[in-house]
Motif scaffolding. Structure first.
Motif, mmCIF file in Angstrom:
data_model
loop_
_atom_site.group_PDB
_atom_site.id
_atom_site.type_symbol
_atom_site.label_atom_id
_atom_site.label_comp_id
_atom_site.label_asym_id
_atom_site.label_seq_id
_atom_site.Cartn_x
_atom_site.Cartn_y
_atom_site.Cartn_z
ATOM 1 N N PHE A 1 2.168 0.603 0.747
ATOM 2 C CA PHE A 1 1.415 1.815 0.415
ATOM 3 C C PHE A 1 0.049 1.859 1.105
ATOM 4 O O PHE A 1 -0.444 2.935 1.443
ATOM 5 C CB PHE A 1 1.227 1.917 -1.102
ATOM 6 N N ASN B 1 -1.857 3.853 -8.428
ATOM 7 C CA ASN B 1 -1.127 4.719 -7.507
ATOM 8 C C ASN B 1 0.133 5.202 -8.213
ATOM 9 O O ASN B 1 1.030 4.396 -8.497
ATOM 10 C CB ASN B 1 -0.779 3.958 -6.221
ATOM 11 N N VAL C 1 -9.447 2.099 -5.239
ATOM 12 C CA VAL C 1 -8.198 1.334 -5.310
ATOM 13 C C VAL C 1 -8.464 -0.095 -5.776
ATOM 14 O O VAL C 1 -7.813 -0.601 -6.704
ATOM 15 C CB VAL C 1 -7.478 1.315 -3.946
#
Length: 202
Positions: free
Chosen positions: A157, A118, A79
């Motif tokens: 998120f 994402n 990420v």
């Protein structure tokens, strides 16, 4: 180290000036047309929707490759590495090394990068963009709405994740770059002189 590698990888790909390359092939110097911005929106306005879509797809590809590559190389930090690659791509597109640091505003590459960070987050930002566009008919304002939502969405998120704070910080950097690159547009929006799409969206 993975942060630096991801950032540099993004910068190298971001520096590929898709709009300038496409327009030159078509015999047009996009830097001397319209707003002079070598990006998707200006190409669309000057050369038409087909050219705009072609350039937009090219921008997506050049942003997707470094982000996906970073995620594959650094799976344990995918990420954060993806966000650094996205920022690198935006900077490379906006300040390309081999084009005298004069590039586009980076919205198309931001879209490609965020989707790869994402996918659901990318969908939500797209919905916000088009909703704003339908209401205001201003691409610049809608771009600011879209990128401005990124740090808040990242916070939601990745709630509870150890990297949440860094992710939100990087998301804030993305929205800040957009605001800086659109400073002239922001002044026109405030003054009520920012150009709108000619036809009202339905």
């Amino acid at each position: 180290m993975y942060r630096i590698i991801s950032l540099l990888l993004g910068y190298l790909f971001g520096g590929i000036q898709t709009a300038s390359m496409y327009s030159e092939i078509k015999g047009v110097d996009i830097r001397n047309e319209g707003s002079g911005n070598p990006g998707t929106t200006n190409v669309w306005r000057v050369m038409g929707s087909k050219a705009g879509i072609t350039v937009f797809l090219g921008e997506l590809v050049k942003s997707i490759i470094p982000v996906v590559t970073s995620k594959l190389l650094f799976k344990k930090n995918k990420v954060i590495s993806a966000l650094y690659a996205t920022i690198g791509t935006i900077l490379g597109h906006s300040y390309p090394l081999f084009s005298k640091f004069k590039g586009g505003k980076g919205i198309a590459v931001t879209v490609g990068g965020i989707y790869m960070v994402n996918f659901p987050l990318g969908v939500i930002t797209s919905v916000l963009f088009f909703t704003s566009l339908v209401i205001t008919r201003m691409v610049s304002f809608s771009s600011l709405v879209m990128t401005g939502s990124i740090p808040f969405l990242l916070s939601k998120f990745f709630k509870g994740k150890s990297y949440k704070k860094e992710a939100v910080t990087l998301g804030t950097l993305i929205s800040s770059i957009t605001a800086y690159r659109h400073k002239a547009n922001i002044k026109r929006i405030i003054a009520g002189t920012e150009p709108k799409l000619k036809k009202k969206l339905k």
